[in-house]
Scaffold this active site. Structure first.
Site, PDB file in Angstrom:
ATOM      1  N   ARG A   1     -23.924  -8.328  14.817  1.00  0.00           N
ATOM      2  CA  ARG A   1     -24.749  -9.059  13.846  1.00  0.00           C
ATOM      3  C   ARG A   1     -26.192  -9.151  14.333  1.00  0.00           C
ATOM      4  O   ARG A   1     -27.122  -9.076  13.538  1.00  0.00           O
ATOM      5  CB  ARG A   1     -24.151 -10.452  13.605  1.00  0.00           C
ATOM      6  CG  ARG A   1     -22.856 -10.379  12.791  1.00  0.00           C
ATOM      7  CD  ARG A   1     -21.990 -11.604  12.943  1.00  0.00           C
ATOM      8  NE  ARG A   1     -22.573 -12.801  12.392  1.00  0.00           N
ATOM      9  CZ  ARG A   1     -22.264 -14.037  12.809  1.00  0.00           C
ATOM     10  NH1 ARG A   1     -21.384 -14.225  13.752  1.00  0.00           N
ATOM     11  NH2 ARG A   1     -22.837 -15.066  12.239  1.00  0.00           N
TER      12      ARG A   1
ATOM     13  N   LYS B   1     -30.237 -22.236  10.898  1.00  0.00           N
ATOM     14  CA  LYS B   1     -30.676 -22.271   9.488  1.00  0.00           C
ATOM     15  C   LYS B   1     -29.758 -23.163   8.648  1.00  0.00           C
ATOM     16  O   LYS B   1     -30.214 -23.958   7.844  1.00  0.00           O
ATOM     17  CB  LYS B   1     -30.708 -20.846   8.898  1.00  0.00           C
ATOM     18  CG  LYS B   1     -31.562 -19.876   9.702  1.00  0.00           C
ATOM     19  CD  LYS B   1     -31.603 -18.500   9.067  1.00  0.00           C
ATOM     20  CE  LYS B   1     -30.262 -17.789   9.001  1.00  0.00           C
ATOM     21  NZ  LYS B   1     -29.652 -17.501  10.335  1.00  0.00           N
TER      22      LYS B   1
ATOM     23  N   ARG C   1     -32.053 -10.449   3.367  1.00  0.00           N
ATOM     24  CA  ARG C   1     -31.816  -9.886   4.702  1.00  0.00           C
ATOM     25  C   ARG C   1     -32.261  -8.436   4.786  1.00  0.00           C
ATOM     26  O   ARG C   1     -32.151  -7.841   5.868  1.00  0.00           O
ATOM     27  CB  ARG C   1     -30.334  -9.964   5.044  1.00  0.00           C
ATOM     28  CG  ARG C   1     -29.962 -11.196   5.890  1.00  0.00           C
ATOM     29  CD  ARG C   1     -28.503 -11.327   5.836  1.00  0.00           C
ATOM     30  NE  ARG C   1     -27.800 -11.727   6.998  1.00  0.00           N
ATOM     31  CZ  ARG C   1     -27.156 -12.898   7.097  1.00  0.00           C
ATOM     32  NH1 ARG C   1     -27.252 -13.800   6.166  1.00  0.00           N
ATOM     33  NH2 ARG C   1     -26.418 -13.149   8.149  1.00  0.00           N
TER      34      ARG C   1
ATOM     35  N   ARG D   1     -19.799 -22.441  18.185  1.00  0.00           N
ATOM     36  CA  ARG D   1     -19.871 -23.038  16.836  1.00  0.00           C
ATOM     37  C   ARG D   1     -18.480 -23.329  16.283  1.00  0.00           C
ATOM     38  O   ARG D   1     -17.562 -22.518  16.423  1.00  0.00           O
ATOM     39  CB  ARG D   1     -20.615 -22.089  15.890  1.00  0.00           C
ATOM     40  CG  ARG D   1     -20.597 -22.570  14.443  1.00  0.00           C
ATOM     41  CD  ARG D   1     -21.676 -21.953  13.606  1.00  0.00           C
ATOM     42  NE  ARG D   1     -21.475 -20.528  13.367  1.00  0.00           N
ATOM     43  CZ  ARG D   1     -22.302 -19.781  12.635  1.00  0.00           C
ATOM     44  NH1 ARG D   1     -23.402 -20.317  12.105  1.00  0.00           N
ATOM     45  NH2 ARG D   1     -22.058 -18.502  12.466  1.00  0.00           N
TER      46      ARG D   1
ATOM     47  N   ARG E   1     -15.272 -19.464  13.064  1.00  0.00           N
ATOM     48  CA  ARG E   1     -15.403 -18.348  12.120  1.00  0.00           C
ATOM     49  C   ARG E   1     -14.924 -17.047  12.757  1.00  0.00           C
ATOM     50  O   ARG E   1     -15.157 -16.807  13.927  1.00  0.00           O
ATOM     51  CB  ARG E   1     -16.869 -18.199  11.690  1.00  0.00           C
ATOM     52  CG  ARG E   1     -17.222 -19.039  10.483  1.00  0.00           C
ATOM     53  CD  ARG E   1     -18.697 -19.058  10.200  1.00  0.00           C
ATOM     54  NE  ARG E   1     -19.336 -17.741  10.185  1.00  0.00           N
ATOM     55  CZ  ARG E   1     -20.594 -17.551   9.817  1.00  0.00           C
ATOM     56  NH1 ARG E   1     -21.344 -18.566   9.427  1.00  0.00           N
ATOM     57  NH2 ARG E   1     -21.124 -16.343   9.822  1.00  0.00           N
TER      58      ARG E   1
HETATM   59  P1  ADP Z   1     -27.213 -20.282  11.303  1.00  0.00           P
HETATM   60  O1  ADP Z   1     -26.976 -20.968   9.971  1.00  0.00           O
HETATM   61  O2  ADP Z   1     -28.659 -19.889  11.497  1.00  0.00           O
HETATM   62  O3  ADP Z   1     -26.252 -19.158  11.564  1.00  0.00           O
HETATM   63  P2  ADP Z   1     -26.114 -22.766  12.430  1.00  0.00           P
HETATM   64  O4  ADP Z   1     -26.916 -23.833  11.752  1.00  0.00           O
HETATM   65  O5  ADP Z   1     -24.717 -22.566  11.963  1.00  0.00           O
HETATM   66  O6  ADP Z   1     -26.942 -21.365  12.441  1.00  0.00           O
HETATM   67  O7  ADP Z   1     -26.132 -23.099  13.994  1.00  0.00           O
HETATM   68  C1  ADP Z   1     -25.444 -22.275  14.943  1.00  0.00           C
HETATM   69  C2  ADP Z   1     -24.830 -23.162  16.039  1.00  0.00           C
HETATM   70  O8  ADP Z   1     -25.864 -23.767  16.821  1.00  0.00           O
HETATM   71  C3  ADP Z   1     -23.973 -24.323  15.511  1.00  0.00           C
HETATM   72  O9  ADP Z   1     -22.883 -24.496  16.363  1.00  0.00           O
HETATM   73  C4  ADP Z   1     -24.926 -25.528  15.532  1.00  0.00           C
HETATM   74  O10 ADP Z   1     -24.221 -26.758  15.708  1.00  0.00           O
HETATM   75  C5  ADP Z   1     -25.818 -25.210  16.743  1.00  0.00           C
HETATM   76  N1  ADP Z   1     -27.210 -25.655  16.549  1.00  0.00           N
HETATM   77  C6  ADP Z   1     -27.932 -25.654  15.395  1.00  0.00           C
HETATM   78  N2  ADP Z   1     -29.200 -26.091  15.613  1.00  0.00           N
HETATM   79  C7  ADP Z   1     -29.266 -26.357  16.948  1.00  0.00           C
HETATM   80  C8  ADP Z   1     -30.315 -26.825  17.815  1.00  0.00           C
HETATM   81  N3  ADP Z   1     -31.548 -27.081  17.353  1.00  0.00           N
HETATM   82  N4  ADP Z   1     -30.026 -26.979  19.138  1.00  0.00           N
HETATM   83  C9  ADP Z   1     -28.787 -26.686  19.619  1.00  0.00           C
HETATM   84  N5  ADP Z   1     -27.769 -26.242  18.864  1.00  0.00           N
HETATM   85  C10 ADP Z   1     -27.998 -26.076  17.550  1.00  0.00           C
HETATM   86  P1  AMP Z   2     -24.057 -15.811   7.618  1.00  0.00           P
HETATM   87  O1  AMP Z   2     -23.144 -16.919   7.183  1.00  0.00           O
HETATM   88  O2  AMP Z   2     -25.438 -15.945   7.015  1.00  0.00           O
HETATM   89  O3  AMP Z   2     -24.086 -15.648   9.120  1.00  0.00           O
HETATM   90  O4  AMP Z   2     -23.458 -14.471   7.015  1.00  0.00           O
HETATM   91  C1  AMP Z   2     -22.160 -14.017   7.365  1.00  0.00           C
HETATM   92  C2  AMP Z   2     -21.984 -12.561   6.911  1.00  0.00           C
HETATM   93  O5  AMP Z   2     -22.069 -12.488   5.470  1.00  0.00           O
HETATM   94  C3  AMP Z   2     -23.024 -11.572   7.418  1.00  0.00           C
HETATM   95  O6  AMP Z   2     -22.712 -11.088   8.710  1.00  0.00           O
HETATM   96  C4  AMP Z   2     -22.951 -10.467   6.337  1.00  0.00           C
HETATM   97  O7  AMP Z   2     -21.805  -9.659   6.504  1.00  0.00           O
HETATM   98  C5  AMP Z   2     -22.751 -11.289   5.066  1.00  0.00           C
HETATM   99  N1  AMP Z   2     -24.043 -11.683   4.436  1.00  0.00           N
HETATM  100  C6  AMP Z   2     -24.529 -12.950   4.281  1.00  0.00           C
HETATM  101  N2  AMP Z   2     -25.711 -12.939   3.635  1.00  0.00           N
HETATM  102  C7  AMP Z   2     -25.993 -11.628   3.385  1.00  0.00           C
HETATM  103  C8  AMP Z   2     -27.087 -10.958   2.770  1.00  0.00           C
HETATM  104  N3  AMP Z   2     -28.148 -11.631   2.281  1.00  0.00           N
HETATM  105  N4  AMP Z   2     -27.035  -9.606   2.696  1.00  0.00           N
HETATM  106  C9  AMP Z   2     -25.976  -8.919   3.165  1.00  0.00           C
HETATM  107  N5  AMP Z   2     -24.927  -9.475   3.776  1.00  0.00           N
HETATM  108  C10 AMP Z   2     -24.927 -10.834   3.890  1.00  0.00           C
END
Ligand code: ADP
Ligand code: AMP
Length: 211
Positions: free
Chosen positions: A172, A15, A89, A128, A161
């Site tokens: 999660r 995302k 969420r 990541r 992270r």
């Molecule tokens: P989210 O925001 O949904 O938590 P991220 O955009 O941070 O996910 O992506 C999670 C991990 O997967 C990152 O390390 C990113 O570089 C990798 N990634 C994102 N999109 C793709 C894809 N289409 N194919 C392979 N790896 C991806």
């Molecule tokens: P994310 O970066 O989206 O993976 O979020 C990291 C962490 O932030 C999550 O595991 C939750 O602890 C908190 N968080 C992010 N967005 C929300 C939301 N909309 N509602 C509740 N907790 C959230």
């Protein structure tokens, strides 16, 4: 009329990666509650102090804190095209969003559902790396930086992270299945599914052609 798009899907579905592309190429504002919370934790604000423990444990931060954060951002970006990344969420968060938008004579235009299996999410999150300075997202295997551990965009040293450790990732995912998945039914008339296992370029093209 400005557009409101929600990116829905498990952590690690891509995302943030796609939000970043839509921000750079299509001028969308990305509202990521995860990024806003991490910023609050870093700055040790009241919100950050309250949120930290939930985030470290992979649990959701309480709805009332999230909703007041969103209220503030919606006022700031009232006339812009917005992507909500990682929000809502829970059902109460979705209801509050509808309520806030109705006061602005707006509504959610589309919900993009990122479909991906849990095992793939674990691989993605474990690899990541993120830039603590500009927020760019990488993956050690799927999307590595040109120079090891260094951000291509701003030269800062990449970090992992705290919540991208396997036991927190599993928690999660459990939280996603229990508390966030009911939103698929809530938004059933607005959902567009995408295969999140495709490559980032194809996913971007699909989303850009839809919105
Ligand atoms: P989210 O925001 O949904 O938590 P991220 O955009 O941070 O996910 O992506 C999670 C991990 O997967 C990152 O390390 C990113 O570089 C990798 N990634 C994102 N999109 C793709 C894809 N289409 N194919 C392979 N790896 C991806
Ligand atoms: P994310 O970066 O989206 O993976 O979020 C990291 C962490 O932030 C999550 O595991 C939750 O602890 C908190 N968080 C992010 N967005 C929300 C939301 N909309 N509602 C509740 N907790 C959230």
């Amino acid at each position: 009329m400005s557009k409101i798009i929600i990116f829905l899907g498990p952590p690690g579905a891509g995302k943030g990666t796609q939000s970043q592309l839509l921000k750079e190429r299509n001028g969308f504002i990305q509202i990521s509650t995860g990024d806003l919370l991490r910023e609050a934790v870093k700055n040790q604000t009241e919100l950050g102090k309250l949120a930290k423990q939930y985030m470290d444990e992979g649990k959701l931060v309480p709805d009332d804190l999230i909703i007041s954060l969103i209220k503030e951002k919606l006022q700031e970006y009232a006339d812009k095209n917005i992507i909500f990344d990682g929000f809502p969420r829970t059902i109460p968060q979705a209801e509050s969003l509808d309520n806030l938008l109705s006061h602005l004579n707006k509504n959610v235009d589309a919900v993009i559902l990122f479909k991906i299996e849990d095992d793939e999410v674990v691989k993605r999150l474990a690899g990541r790396r993120v830039c603590p300075s500009c927020g760019a997202v990488y993956h050690m295997i799927y999307n590595p930086p040109k120079t090891d551990e260094i951000c291509d965009k701003c030269g800062a040293r990449l970090i992992q992270r705290d919540d991208d450790k396997e036991e927190v990732i599993r928690k999660r995912l459990e939280v996603y299945h229990q508390q966030t998945k009911p939103l698929i039914e809530y938004y059933k008339n607005k959902i567009v599914e995408i295969d999140a296992t495709d490559n980032p370029k194809n996913i971007y093209n699909k989303i850009a052609s839809m919105i």
